[in-house]
Design a protein around this motif. Structure first.
Motif, PDB file in Angstrom:
ATOM      1  N   ARG B  10       0.464  41.343  13.719  1.00 29.82           N
ATOM      2  CA  ARG B  10       0.712  42.510  12.871  1.00 29.82           C
ATOM      3  C   ARG B  10       0.209  42.272  11.459  1.00 29.82           C
ATOM      4  O   ARG B  10       0.052  41.126  11.023  1.00 29.82           O
ATOM      5  CB  ARG B  10       2.209  42.836  12.850  1.00 29.82           C
ATOM      6  CG  ARG B  10       2.686  43.313  14.217  1.00 29.82           C
ATOM      7  CD  ARG B  10       4.052  43.918  14.145  1.00 29.82           C
ATOM      8  NE  ARG B  10       5.051  42.988  13.598  1.00 29.82           N
ATOM      9  CZ  ARG B  10       6.261  43.358  13.242  1.00 29.82           C
ATOM     10  NH1 ARG B  10       6.630  44.607  13.339  1.00 29.82           N
ATOM     11  NH2 ARG B  10       7.117  42.470  12.765  1.00 29.82           N
ATOM     12  N   GLN B  27      -4.647  51.875  13.843  1.00 28.32           N
ATOM     13  CA  GLN B  27      -3.201  52.053  13.669  1.00 28.32           C
ATOM     14  C   GLN B  27      -2.883  52.553  12.257  1.00 28.32           C
ATOM     15  O   GLN B  27      -2.022  53.425  12.076  1.00 28.32           O
ATOM     16  CB  GLN B  27      -2.483  50.728  13.942  1.00 28.32           C
ATOM     17  CG  GLN B  27      -0.968  50.901  14.084  1.00 28.32           C
ATOM     18  CD  GLN B  27      -0.231  49.573  14.084  1.00 28.32           C
ATOM     19  OE1 GLN B  27      -0.842  48.498  14.165  1.00 28.32           O
ATOM     20  NE2 GLN B  27       1.083  49.648  13.986  1.00 28.32           N
ATOM     21  N   THR B  31      -1.161  56.156  11.595  1.00 25.77           N
ATOM     22  CA  THR B  31       0.105  56.215  10.858  1.00 25.77           C
ATOM     23  C   THR B  31      -0.050  57.118   9.634  1.00 25.77           C
ATOM     24  O   THR B  31       0.845  57.919   9.318  1.00 25.77           O
ATOM     25  CB  THR B  31       0.541  54.796  10.441  1.00 25.77           C
ATOM     26  OG1 THR B  31       0.567  53.966  11.604  1.00 25.77           O
ATOM     27  CG2 THR B  31       1.915  54.803   9.799  1.00 25.77           C
ATOM     28  N   SER B  34       0.502  60.715  10.271  1.00 24.34           N
ATOM     29  CA  SER B  34       1.904  61.146  10.288  1.00 24.34           C
ATOM     30  C   SER B  34       2.486  61.253   8.885  1.00 24.34           C
ATOM     31  O   SER B  34       3.363  62.075   8.646  1.00 24.34           O
ATOM     32  CB  SER B  34       2.739  60.172  11.109  1.00 24.34           C
ATOM     33  OG  SER B  34       2.276  60.147  12.434  1.00 24.34           O
ATOM     34  N   PHE B  35       1.994  60.433   7.966  1.00 22.20           N
ATOM     35  CA  PHE B  35       2.501  60.517   6.591  1.00 22.20           C
ATOM     36  C   PHE B  35       1.984  61.769   5.874  1.00 22.20           C
ATOM     37  O   PHE B  35       2.586  62.205   4.892  1.00 22.20           O
ATOM     38  CB  PHE B  35       2.135  59.261   5.797  1.00 22.20           C
ATOM     39  CG  PHE B  35       3.103  58.138   5.980  1.00 22.20           C
ATOM     40  CD1 PHE B  35       4.420  58.274   5.560  1.00 22.20           C
ATOM     41  CD2 PHE B  35       2.720  56.955   6.579  1.00 22.20           C
ATOM     42  CE1 PHE B  35       5.330  57.250   5.731  1.00 22.20           C
ATOM     43  CE2 PHE B  35       3.626  55.920   6.762  1.00 22.20           C
ATOM     44  CZ  PHE B  35       4.933  56.061   6.340  1.00 22.20           C
ATOM     45  N   LEU B  48      12.040  54.778   4.000  1.00 20.32           N
ATOM     46  CA  LEU B  48      11.666  53.489   4.596  1.00 20.32           C
ATOM     47  C   LEU B  48      11.796  52.296   3.648  1.00 20.32           C
ATOM     48  O   LEU B  48      12.304  51.251   4.020  1.00 20.32           O
ATOM     49  CB  LEU B  48      10.216  53.544   5.092  1.00 20.32           C
ATOM     50  CG  LEU B  48       9.962  54.264   6.412  1.00 20.32           C
ATOM     51  CD1 LEU B  48       8.479  54.230   6.740  1.00 20.32           C
ATOM     52  CD2 LEU B  48      10.770  53.632   7.533  1.00 20.32           C
ATOM     53  N   LEU B  49      11.308  52.419   2.418  1.00 20.30           N
ATOM     54  CA  LEU B  49      11.244  51.258   1.521  1.00 20.30           C
ATOM     55  C   LEU B  49      12.342  51.274   0.457  1.00 20.30           C
ATOM     56  O   LEU B  49      12.188  50.697  -0.618  1.00 20.30           O
ATOM     57  CB  LEU B  49       9.852  51.161   0.861  1.00 20.30           C
ATOM     58  CG  LEU B  49       8.860  50.258   1.603  1.00 20.30           C
ATOM     59  CD1 LEU B  49       8.610  50.739   3.019  1.00 20.30           C
ATOM     60  CD2 LEU B  49       7.541  50.168   0.865  1.00 20.30           C
ATOM     61  N   MET B 308       1.503  50.349   3.135  1.00 25.71           N
ATOM     62  CA  MET B 308       2.690  49.714   2.569  1.00 25.71           C
ATOM     63  C   MET B 308       3.843  49.697   3.570  1.00 25.71           C
ATOM     64  O   MET B 308       4.596  48.714   3.640  1.00 25.71           O
ATOM     65  CB  MET B 308       3.090  50.412   1.273  1.00 25.71           C
ATOM     66  CG  MET B 308       2.085  50.131   0.155  1.00 25.71           C
ATOM     67  SD  MET B 308       2.666  50.558  -1.495  1.00 25.71           S
ATOM     68  CE  MET B 308       2.295  52.276  -1.528  1.00 25.71           C
ATOM     69  N   SER B 309       3.981  50.760   4.365  1.00 22.18           N
ATOM     70  CA  SER B 309       5.097  50.786   5.327  1.00 22.18           C
ATOM     71  C   SER B 309       4.842  49.841   6.493  1.00 22.18           C
ATOM     72  O   SER B 309       5.779  49.300   7.068  1.00 22.18           O
ATOM     73  CB  SER B 309       5.342  52.204   5.827  1.00 22.18           C
ATOM     74  OG  SER B 309       4.221  52.658   6.553  1.00 22.18           O
ATOM     75  N   MET B 310       3.560  49.629   6.831  1.00 18.21           N
ATOM     76  CA  MET B 310       3.280  48.675   7.908  1.00 18.21           C
ATOM     77  C   MET B 310       3.500  47.237   7.443  1.00 18.21           C
ATOM     78  O   MET B 310       3.858  46.369   8.240  1.00 18.21           O
ATOM     79  CB  MET B 310       1.843  48.852   8.418  1.00 18.21           C
ATOM     80  CG  MET B 310       1.696  50.088   9.308  1.00 18.21           C
ATOM     81  SD  MET B 310      -0.036  50.491   9.675  1.00 18.21           S
ATOM     82  CE  MET B 310      -0.560  49.041  10.565  1.00 18.21           C
ATOM     83  N   ALA B 312       5.732  46.217   4.946  1.00 20.63           N
ATOM     84  CA  ALA B 312       7.046  45.865   4.409  1.00 20.63           C
ATOM     85  C   ALA B 312       8.136  45.712   5.456  1.00 20.63           C
ATOM     86  O   ALA B 312       9.110  45.006   5.223  1.00 20.63           O
ATOM     87  CB  ALA B 312       7.471  46.903   3.374  1.00 20.63           C
ATOM     88  N   GLY B 313       8.004  46.339   6.612  1.00 16.06           N
ATOM     89  CA  GLY B 313       9.098  46.316   7.587  1.00 16.06           C
ATOM     90  C   GLY B 313       9.039  45.114   8.513  1.00 16.06           C
ATOM     91  O   GLY B 313       8.070  44.366   8.532  1.00 16.06           O
ATOM     92  N   GLY B 314      10.122  44.934   9.292  1.00 21.78           N
ATOM     93  CA  GLY B 314      10.107  43.975  10.378  1.00 21.78           C
ATOM     94  C   GLY B 314       9.990  42.535   9.972  1.00 21.78           C
ATOM     95  O   GLY B 314       9.228  41.783  10.559  1.00 21.78           O
ATOM     96  N   GLN B 315      10.722  42.126   8.946  1.00 25.47           N
ATOM     97  CA  GLN B 315      10.663  40.717   8.543  1.00 25.47           C
ATOM     98  C   GLN B 315      11.926  39.991   8.936  1.00 25.47           C
ATOM     99  O   GLN B 315      12.985  40.505   8.819  1.00 25.47           O
ATOM    100  CB  GLN B 315      10.467  40.623   7.030  1.00 25.47           C
ATOM    101  CG  GLN B 315       9.137  41.184   6.605  1.00 25.47           C
ATOM    102  CD  GLN B 315       8.980  41.122   5.093  1.00 25.47           C
ATOM    103  OE1 GLN B 315       9.413  40.203   4.448  1.00 25.47           O
ATOM    104  NE2 GLN B 315       8.333  42.116   4.535  1.00 25.47           N
TER     105      GLN B 315
END
Lengths: 170, 315
Positions: B10, B27, B31, B34-35, B48-49, B308-310, B312-315
């Motif tokens: 990722r 990807q 994404t 959708s934004f 999200l952030l 940025m959303s891809m 920052a998440g999932g850490q």
């Protein structure tokens, strides 16, 4: 395990919804389907109940999910499209499978970013129980308490035929 | 091992489009799609952030890029801090890594970095704590990945895809990080014919090794293209006499309605801004029906939200 067919469950939803939504549907009614299965259920309900004239939209709750920090952004986010004023609407929110209630929480938050609806009611094909939030469902195809099942998915093939698929816990 | 990706493949930092697989580029574009509809809402934000601090660290000025990053971060509900370092610490002699270490101590979660030196964002990415993400907002002549991505987004939106496209990148390729990012993205995404059109003095010597066709005449380079990606003539990076004059440049390389006629009738014209009207582009083209320069700016916000959303998440 044997699951009922989606057609049977849509029949049951239609029975419950017809008195509420039929020809005398509330003037402010709007339908919102949740990607992806909820949109298919919404399309079936529109056909069966003749709701073609009722405004409808589709939403993807990925940007409102509560597990983003742990799991990151969902790989396949779809655009949300609400082509009507949410302010003052009576919204029927539609999903395929209800479990923890977290997606519905995300959906409600998303809808409120469009405006203040008069009401939101929830219709689902399958209610699996296992709620983790204080949410209830208004219209249900079936209630299935199957502790050995880890997930239930609604699938659609190229011909548009819907099937339910259960994944058992290992 | 790509330093921009996590072990499970990722996106971790966005430093350059060179070497990023098509799957990641696609990807990001999907994404971003959708934004775009997030802007339809009464509340033009998503949560999200929330609680994340994004530092826009600009060692080189850029109002537009910094502003679109700032809007993107705010629409993701992040807290944004803007720093124009060029005018503060660096002038007092602090090193790049000291500046970053200090900002990290202020609990930054992400750095958006612009620097006049190539590789600055890479250097920072190698030295920050593991949870901090870095986005390159332009480093020297090397890369400007989010600009490249928003150009790809614009092409895909107006032309449907990349597999049948003939695209011309026109102008000051030598000084342009935008051109490099565009060329990497186009070749990765399967564009079969990427041309560069420029005077010899404004082309890097190794340009052909990037898989492009080189043209020195506008009428040949623009013939039957589906899209014209104009570059800004970078006067501020111009040292020594590479060009006779702005007027001479306009005459030969400026995109006028007459020269645009060599392209396909439905060709679109992109420009990363800010434009030098009457130098690399004529006002009649910049304001004409084939220009998609303002949509590029709008799409840039959605693309930066996606990146940025891809990260920052999932850490």
């Amino acid at each position: 395990m044997n699951l009922p067919t989606p057609e049977q469950l849509i029949d049951r939803l239609v029975e419950q919804l017809a008195p509420v939504l039929g020809p005398e549907s509330p003037p402010n009614l709007a339908l919102v389907g949740m990607h992806t299965g909820g949109v298919w259920v919404m399309e079936a309900l529109v056909q069966r109940l003749g709701l073609q004239a009722v405004p409808s939209g589709v939403i993807d709750t990925s940007f409102y999910r509560d597990d983003y920090a742990q799991r990151g952004l969902h790989g396949d986010v779809k655009p949300s499209r609400i082509p009507f004023e949410v302010e003052g609407r009576d919204i029927l929110l539609i999903d395929d499978v209800l479990n923890t209630g977290r997606s519905v929480r995300a959906a409600i938050n998303l809808l409120f970013d469009y405006g203040r609806p008069a009401s939101i009611r929830l219709a689902v094909l399958v209610d699996r129980g296992g709620r983790e939030l204080p949410l209830c469902v208004d219209f249900t195809g079936i209630r299935l308490d199957q502790p050995q099942v880890s997930r239930i998915d609604l699938l659609r093939d190229e011909t548009g035929r819907l099937t339910l698929e259960a994944t058992e816990k290992p | 091992m790509n330093e921009q990706l996590t072990e499970d493949g990722r996106l971790k930092h966005l430093l350059t489009l060179d070497g990023l697989p098509a799957r990641i580029l696609t990807q990001i574009l999907d994404t971003a799609e959708s934004f775009l509809t997030v802007g339809d809402k009464e509340v033009k934000k998503v949560p999200l952030l929330r609680g994340k601090a994004i530092f826009n660290v600009f060692f080189e000025n850029s109002t537009r890029t910094r502003t679109t990053f700032e809007i993107a971060a705010k629409r993701l509900s992040a807290d944004v801090v803007n720093l124009n370092i060029g005018t503060s610490s660096q002038s007092k002699g602090e090193t790049l890594l000291d500046t970053v270490a200090n900002l990290s101590a202020m609990q930054a979660d992400m750095f958006v970095v612009r620097h006049s030196a190539a590789g600055a964002a890479h250097l920072i990415a190698r030295h920050v704590a593991p949870h901090i993400r870095v986005v390159n907002a332009g480093d020297g002549r090397a890369a400007h990945p989010t600009q490249g991505l928003l150009d790809m987004f614009t092409l895909r939106r107006f032309k449907g895809g990349f597999h049948t496209l003939r695209v011309a990148v026109v102008g000051d390729v030598l000084h342009s990080r935008v051109a490099r990012s565009q060329i990497h993205a186009l070749t990765t995404l399967g564009c079969p014919e990427v041309r560069v059109v420029a005077p010899k003095t404004l082309l890097p010597r190794d340009v052909e090794s990037m898989g492009v066709h080189v043209f020195h005449k506008m009428e040949e380079g623009l013939r039957d293209v589906d899209a014209v990606l104009m570059l800004r003539l970078q006067n501020e990076r111009m040292q020594g006499a590479r060009l006779p004059s702005a007027g001479e440049y306009y005459k030969r390389w400026g995109l006028t309605p007459e020269k645009l006629k060599f392209a396909k009738p439905d060709a679109i014209v992109l420009h990363p801004g800010p434009m030098n009207r009457g130098v690399e582009i004529d006002s009649a083209v910049a304001d004409g029906v084939q220009a998609v320069i303002l949509p590029q700016v709008t799409f840039g916000i959605a693309v930066r939200m996606a990146v940025m959303s891809m990260l920052a998440g999932g850490q």
